[in-house]
Write a protein that holds these residues in place. Sequence first.
Motif, PDB file in Angstrom:
ATOM      1  N   ASP A  22      -3.990   0.821  -4.942  1.00 16.65           N
ATOM      2  CA  ASP A  22      -4.210   2.121  -4.300  1.00 16.65           C
ATOM      3  C   ASP A  22      -3.621   2.159  -2.886  1.00 16.65           C
ATOM      4  OD1 ASP A  22      -5.528   3.022  -6.533  1.00 16.65           O
ATOM      5  OD2 ASP A  22      -7.538   2.749  -5.722  1.00 16.65           O
ATOM      6  N   PHE A  23      -3.785   1.051  -2.146  1.00 16.83           N
ATOM      7  CA  PHE A  23      -3.285   0.986  -0.776  1.00 16.83           C
ATOM      8  C   PHE A  23      -1.772   1.193  -0.747  1.00 16.83           C
ATOM      9  CE2 PHE A  23      -1.588  -1.096   2.959  1.00 16.83           C
ATOM     10  CZ  PHE A  23      -2.499  -0.813   3.965  1.00 16.83           C
ATOM     11  N   TRP A  24      -1.047   0.476  -1.593  1.00 13.94           N
ATOM     12  CA  TRP A  24       0.417   0.559  -1.572  1.00 13.94           C
ATOM     13  C   TRP A  24       0.922   1.869  -2.146  1.00 13.94           C
ATOM     14  CZ3 TRP A  24       3.765  -2.694   0.904  1.00 13.94           C
ATOM     15  CH2 TRP A  24       3.171  -3.811   1.489  1.00 13.94           C
ATOM     16  N   LEU A  25       0.245   2.417  -3.136  1.00  7.13           N
ATOM     17  CA  LEU A  25       0.645   3.730  -3.645  1.00  7.13           C
ATOM     18  C   LEU A  25       0.460   4.804  -2.573  1.00  7.13           C
ATOM     19  CD1 LEU A  25      -0.768   3.816  -7.289  1.00  7.13           C
ATOM     20  CD2 LEU A  25       1.646   3.893  -6.633  1.00  7.13           C
ATOM     21  N   LYS A  26      -0.580   4.668  -1.775  1.00  5.98           N
ATOM     22  CA  LYS A  26      -0.892   5.671  -0.754  1.00  5.98           C
ATOM     23  C   LYS A  26       0.069   5.608   0.427  1.00  5.98           C
ATOM     24  CE  LYS A  26      -4.712   7.311   2.153  1.00  5.98           C
ATOM     25  NZ  LYS A  26      -6.152   7.081   2.524  1.00  5.98           N
ATOM     26  N   TYR A  27       0.414   4.399   0.865  1.00  2.87           N
ATOM     27  CA  TYR A  27       1.129   4.269   2.128  1.00  2.87           C
ATOM     28  C   TYR A  27       2.597   3.851   2.024  1.00  2.87           C
ATOM     29  CZ  TYR A  27      -3.572   4.398   4.153  1.00  2.87           C
ATOM     30  OH  TYR A  27      -4.847   4.767   4.509  1.00  2.87           O
ATOM     31  N   SER A  28       3.000   3.224   0.938  1.00  3.61           N
ATOM     32  CA  SER A  28       4.305   2.568   0.919  1.00  3.61           C
ATOM     33  C   SER A  28       5.453   3.463   0.497  1.00  3.61           C
ATOM     34  CB  SER A  28       4.258   1.344  -0.013  1.00  3.61           C
ATOM     35  OG  SER A  28       5.492   0.701  -0.060  1.00  3.61           O
ATOM     36  N   LEU A  29       5.217   4.419  -0.379  1.00  2.00           N
ATOM     37  CA  LEU A  29       6.308   5.227  -0.907  1.00  2.00           C
ATOM     38  C   LEU A  29       6.904   6.133   0.167  1.00  2.00           C
ATOM     39  CD1 LEU A  29       4.794   6.315  -4.325  1.00  2.00           C
ATOM     40  CD2 LEU A  29       6.376   4.448  -3.901  1.00  2.00           C
ATOM     41  N   ASP A  30       8.218   6.165   0.244  1.00  2.00           N
ATOM     42  CA  ASP A  30       8.910   7.072   1.162  1.00  2.00           C
ATOM     43  C   ASP A  30       8.955   8.446   0.504  1.00  2.00           C
ATOM     44  OD1 ASP A  30      10.539   8.462   2.860  1.00  2.00           O
ATOM     45  OD2 ASP A  30      12.127   6.958   2.940  1.00  2.00           O
ATOM     46  N   ARG A  31       8.130   9.330   0.982  1.00  2.00           N
ATOM     47  CA  ARG A  31       7.999  10.646   0.351  1.00  2.00           C
ATOM     48  C   ARG A  31       8.839  11.722   1.043  1.00  2.00           C
ATOM     49  NH1 ARG A  31       3.479  10.580  -3.062  1.00  2.00           N
ATOM     50  NH2 ARG A  31       2.217   8.706  -2.846  1.00  2.00           N
ATOM     51  N   VAL A  32       9.608  11.352   2.041  1.00  3.91           N
ATOM     52  CA  VAL A  32      10.385  12.349   2.773  1.00  3.91           C
ATOM     53  C   VAL A  32      11.829  12.357   2.329  1.00  3.91           C
ATOM     54  CG1 VAL A  32      11.197  13.073   5.049  1.00  3.91           C
ATOM     55  CG2 VAL A  32       8.850  12.241   4.754  1.00  3.91           C
TER      56      VAL A  32
END
Length: 430
Positions: A22-32
Amino acid sequence: MSVVTLEKCRENIRKQLDNVVDFWLKYSLDRVHGYCLYTGICLYCYIVQILVMSSFAFYFRGFFTCIGKDGKIYDELKYVWLQGRQVWMYCRLYRTMDRFHKPEILEAATVGGAFLRKFARVSSSSGQWKCAFCLTRDGKALKVQRTIFSECFYIMAMDELSRLTGDKDMQLEAEQMMEQLIYWVQVDPSGLGRPQLPGEVPINSLSVPMMLMCLVQQLTEGRGQEVAQKYKELGNWCVEQILQHIQRAGTAILENVSVDGSELPGCQGRLQNPGHALEAGWFLMLYGAQSGDKEIHRTAIRNFVELPYQYGWDKEHGGLFYFLDVDGHCPTQLEWSMKLWWPHCEALIAFLMAYSHTRKPELLEIFSEVYQYTFSHFPDAENGEWFGYLTQEGKVALDFKGGPFKGFFHVPRCLYMCERILDDLLENKD
């Protein structure tokens, strides 16, 4: 440990794995920075299409790995070996564990793989493909290392993603890159860009054969006899190279030896890395179990699991040292006495696997000791995920959750493997 204790252990490991994912899915993906999954146009132009479409999908441009303790990104550089590890981990979780069979994990795996395929490979002066070590946020190569490890994790990512998507081109890419690695390691390393210097002595570093063995196991898993036969000779070579690191009449595992298997002089030759030895140990156990080689299996447990624990465990403060000098001198790595996350992850896998194969209670006792230290020191109960770097006394020295070397790999792989081993143990209690 009783059955009840093992069940509690499994439940904690299961919760930890869920938390880390959950931590990495929430913070790691570059969504921009992204482009459309179907059209390839930039995300900003694609916004116009959103107004007339009920659903859409776009690629993320890879993963951030420099993540602070509370999830804040402190550097936007993207490290190829960690990108590959993260793609592999998402694919493995999605493919083999029902509770992770989720669209967001599939999407992360797929778009991470697309980022790797588009940006990771750079052409070398020899015309061979080399993977960059580090990329800018938008995928421009920034640094190339003269080692094989970015390529290793590119191979792991492509092969595992091909299993998930059925894309044969990805599988072919993985196998082609593997052939190049074999050539670099066994025939001619000049493609790595490392000049032969007059004072250089060729060495057998444990990290190379153990990583190639990992790749052999990855590429052959479930692929049938033809693929297994293709890599059989390389697997045997890896075992031979790894066994050369058993030194001093079987009392030490040395990180670096000469190419003929003799001890090297100086600090380089005296270096011990307990975490690498333990990781090599469970790779060898898998090899022994798959090949039916009982002697290799016994050697793996005796020399690469039990022995590194004996010399690597800090009897005063607990935990595994990062580096040691076999003769007791200070290793050249001044962080030698620190307690890092990944050796403890490898120890958990190695001892639990060794116990599952032998049912020797002393191995389970050591697993319990490592488990107690690991889960009382590394997980961050407040913000999630694990701290990576502790002092010798076990206090948090660096509180970030990810960086150039710590990503979404050692912790989730450990938790994933331990959960599956415990599932099997508890299902077959007798």
